[in-house]
Design a protein around this motif. Structure first.
Motif, mmCIF file in Angstrom:
data_model
loop_
_atom_site.group_PDB
_atom_site.id
_atom_site.type_symbol
_atom_site.label_atom_id
_atom_site.label_comp_id
_atom_site.label_asym_id
_atom_site.label_seq_id
_atom_site.Cartn_x
_atom_site.Cartn_y
_atom_site.Cartn_z
ATOM 1 N N PRO A 87 -11.738 -0.770 -8.819
ATOM 2 C CA PRO A 87 -11.536 -2.230 -8.847
ATOM 3 C C PRO A 87 -12.316 -2.941 -9.955
ATOM 4 O O PRO A 87 -11.807 -3.884 -10.563
ATOM 5 C CB PRO A 87 -11.991 -2.685 -7.460
ATOM 6 N N ASP A 88 -13.518 -2.481 -10.270
ATOM 7 C CA ASP A 88 -14.311 -3.168 -11.296
ATOM 8 C C ASP A 88 -13.782 -2.941 -12.713
ATOM 9 O O ASP A 88 -14.262 -3.558 -13.664
ATOM 10 C CB ASP A 88 -15.793 -2.795 -11.192
ATOM 11 N N GLU A 89 -12.767 -2.116 -12.879
ATOM 12 C CA GLU A 89 -12.146 -1.883 -14.184
ATOM 13 C C GLU A 89 -10.872 -2.698 -14.391
ATOM 14 O O GLU A 89 -10.355 -2.758 -15.511
ATOM 15 C CB GLU A 89 -11.798 -0.403 -14.347
ATOM 16 N N ILE A 90 -10.363 -3.322 -13.346
ATOM 17 C CA ILE A 90 -9.067 -4.008 -13.409
ATOM 18 C C ILE A 90 -9.076 -5.162 -14.402
ATOM 19 O O ILE A 90 -8.157 -5.304 -15.212
ATOM 20 C CB ILE A 90 -8.641 -4.503 -12.008
ATOM 21 N N ASN A 91 -10.092 -6.012 -14.365
ATOM 22 C CA ASN A 91 -10.127 -7.199 -15.231
ATOM 23 C C ASN A 91 -10.035 -6.863 -16.705
ATOM 24 O O ASN A 91 -9.449 -7.626 -17.474
ATOM 25 C CB ASN A 91 -11.374 -8.029 -14.958
ATOM 26 N N GLU A 92 -10.583 -5.734 -17.106
ATOM 27 C CA GLU A 92 -10.551 -5.383 -18.525
ATOM 28 C C GLU A 92 -9.259 -4.683 -18.944
ATOM 29 O O GLU A 92 -9.019 -4.500 -20.134
ATOM 30 C CB GLU A 92 -11.761 -4.522 -18.885
ATOM 31 N N ARG A 93 -8.411 -4.334 -17.972
ATOM 32 C CA ARG A 93 -7.207 -3.572 -18.288
ATOM 33 C C ARG A 93 -5.896 -4.334 -18.155
ATOM 34 O O ARG A 93 -4.845 -3.822 -18.520
ATOM 35 C CB ARG A 93 -7.140 -2.324 -17.402
ATOM 36 N N ALA A 104 -3.023 5.574 -15.158
ATOM 37 C CA ALA A 104 -4.429 5.811 -14.811
ATOM 38 C C ALA A 104 -4.702 5.225 -13.441
ATOM 39 O O ALA A 104 -4.049 4.261 -13.029
ATOM 40 C CB ALA A 104 -5.338 5.165 -15.851
ATOM 41 N N PHE A 105 -5.645 5.823 -12.759
ATOM 42 C CA PHE A 105 -6.136 5.282 -11.501
ATOM 43 C C PHE A 105 -7.492 4.660 -11.810
ATOM 44 O O PHE A 105 -8.370 5.328 -12.358
ATOM 45 C CB PHE A 105 -6.260 6.388 -10.449
ATOM 46 N N LEU A 106 -7.628 3.389 -11.475
ATOM 47 C CA LEU A 106 -8.827 2.650 -11.852
ATOM 48 C C LEU A 106 -9.624 2.196 -10.644
ATOM 49 O O LEU A 106 -9.058 1.918 -9.589
ATOM 50 C CB LEU A 106 -8.441 1.405 -12.653
ATOM 51 N N ASP A 137 0.867 -1.169 0.000
ATOM 52 C CA ASP A 137 0.000 0.000 0.000
ATOM 53 C C ASP A 137 0.904 1.220 0.000
ATOM 54 O O ASP A 137 1.616 1.475 0.974
ATOM 55 C CB ASP A 137 -0.891 -0.016 1.243
ATOM 56 N N GLY A 138 0.897 1.960 -1.084
ATOM 57 C CA GLY A 138 1.757 3.132 -1.198
ATOM 58 C C GLY A 138 1.092 4.412 -0.733
ATOM 59 O O GLY A 138 1.646 5.495 -0.903
ATOM 60 N N GLY A 139 -0.102 4.309 -0.158
ATOM 61 C CA GLY A 139 -0.804 5.496 0.313
ATOM 62 C C GLY A 139 -1.533 6.203 -0.811
ATOM 63 O O GLY A 139 -1.664 5.681 -1.917
ATOM 64 N N GLN A 140 -2.012 7.375 -0.520
ATOM 65 C CA GLN A 140 -2.742 8.172 -1.497
ATOM 66 C C GLN A 140 -1.928 9.407 -1.858
ATOM 67 O O GLN A 140 -1.279 10.007 -0.996
ATOM 68 C CB GLN A 140 -4.097 8.596 -0.947
ATOM 69 N N LEU A 141 -1.996 9.788 -3.128
ATOM 70 C CA LEU A 141 -1.290 10.979 -3.588
ATOM 71 C C LEU A 141 -2.192 12.196 -3.455
ATOM 72 O O LEU A 141 -3.368 12.149 -3.819
ATOM 73 C CB LEU A 141 -0.878 10.823 -5.052
ATOM 74 N N ALA A 142 -1.625 13.264 -2.954
ATOM 75 C CA ALA A 142 -2.350 14.529 -2.899
ATOM 76 C C ALA A 142 -2.522 15.051 -4.324
ATOM 77 O O ALA A 142 -1.680 14.799 -5.196
ATOM 78 C CB ALA A 142 -1.572 15.529 -2.057
ATOM 79 N N PRO A 143 -3.600 15.788 -4.601
ATOM 80 C CA PRO A 143 -3.828 16.301 -5.967
ATOM 81 C C PRO A 143 -2.628 17.075 -6.524
ATOM 82 O O PRO A 143 -2.297 16.931 -7.697
ATOM 83 C CB PRO A 143 -5.045 17.211 -5.800
ATOM 84 N N GLU A 144 -1.961 17.858 -5.687
ATOM 85 C CA GLU A 144 -0.809 18.626 -6.197
ATOM 86 C C GLU A 144 0.369 17.723 -6.538
ATOM 87 O O GLU A 144 1.206 18.073 -7.368
ATOM 88 C CB GLU A 144 -0.386 19.720 -5.209
ATOM 89 N N THR A 145 0.437 16.546 -5.936
ATOM 90 C CA THR A 145 1.512 15.600 -6.238
ATOM 91 C C THR A 145 1.307 14.962 -7.609
ATOM 92 O O THR A 145 2.270 14.635 -8.297
ATOM 93 C CB THR A 145 1.596 14.520 -5.152
ATOM 94 N N LEU A 146 0.056 14.790 -8.011
ATOM 95 C CA LEU A 146 -0.234 14.187 -9.316
ATOM 96 C C LEU A 146 0.402 14.981 -10.454
ATOM 97 O O LEU A 146 0.834 14.400 -11.444
ATOM 98 C CB LEU A 146 -1.746 14.082 -9.532
ATOM 99 N N ALA A 162 6.200 12.203 -13.565
ATOM 100 C CA ALA A 162 6.911 12.286 -14.849
ATOM 101 C C ALA A 162 7.186 10.858 -15.323
ATOM 102 O O ALA A 162 7.844 10.085 -14.631
ATOM 103 C CB ALA A 162 8.214 13.052 -14.683
ATOM 104 N N LEU A 163 6.660 10.513 -16.482
ATOM 105 C CA LEU A 163 6.836 9.166 -17.032
ATOM 106 C C LEU A 163 8.105 9.088 -17.860
ATOM 107 O O LEU A 163 8.479 10.050 -18.539
ATOM 108 C CB LEU A 163 5.637 8.797 -17.910
ATOM 109 N N GLN A 164 8.773 7.940 -17.809
ATOM 110 C CA GLN A 164 9.910 7.698 -18.692
ATOM 111 C C GLN A 164 9.332 7.273 -20.042
ATOM 112 O O GLN A 164 8.737 6.201 -20.164
ATOM 113 C CB GLN A 164 10.805 6.606 -18.126
ATOM 114 N N ALA A 165 9.494 8.107 -21.045
ATOM 115 C CA ALA A 165 8.863 7.896 -22.346
ATOM 116 C C ALA A 165 9.220 6.563 -22.980
ATOM 117 O O ALA A 165 8.407 5.973 -23.693
ATOM 118 C CB ALA A 165 9.223 9.046 -23.282
ATOM 119 N N ASP A 166 10.413 6.048 -22.739
ATOM 120 C CA ASP A 166 10.800 4.780 -23.339
ATOM 121 C C ASP A 166 10.216 3.585 -22.595
ATOM 122 O O ASP A 166 10.338 2.448 -23.062
ATOM 123 C CB ASP A 166 12.322 4.667 -23.445
#
Length: 89
Positions: free
Chosen positions: A48-54, A44-46, A21-30, A34-38
């Motif tokens: 639980p009922d969306e996990i099976n399709e993703r 996305a934050f999903l 459990d990594g906790g919750q991110l504050a809106p300003e932290t979102l 920064a994603l590594q493009a490669d």
């Protein structure tokens, strides 16, 4: 720690996977994510009922077990993403 998942694999060797459990991110932290493009093109934050399709079934089971463990305030032990007692039933 929410989940320990033992994943035996004759070809690659056994693995032990952990979900925390990594906790919750504050809106300003979102805005600081920064994603590594490669490596990643998005995130996305999903619900639980969306996990099976993703994601693949084994990973979906692991994530959903972690969601359940967090909700119940417990830790879960899995084998191949399944609770051993449920898998043998």
């Amino acid at each position: 720690m929410l989940v320990v998942d033992w994943a035996p694999n004759p070809g690659e060797g056994d693995k032990v996977l952990y979900l925390f459990d990594g906790g919750q991110l504050a809106p300003e932290t979102l805005t600081l994510i920064a994603l590594q493009a490669d490596e990643l093109k998005s995130y996305a934050f999903l619900a639980p009922d969306e996990i099976n399709e993703r994601t693949i079934p084994r990973l979906a089971r692991r994530i959903l077990a972690a969601t359940e463990a967090r909700r119940e305030g417990v830790q879960a032990y899995l084998e191949h993403g399944e609770h051993p007692q449920k898998a043998s039933a």
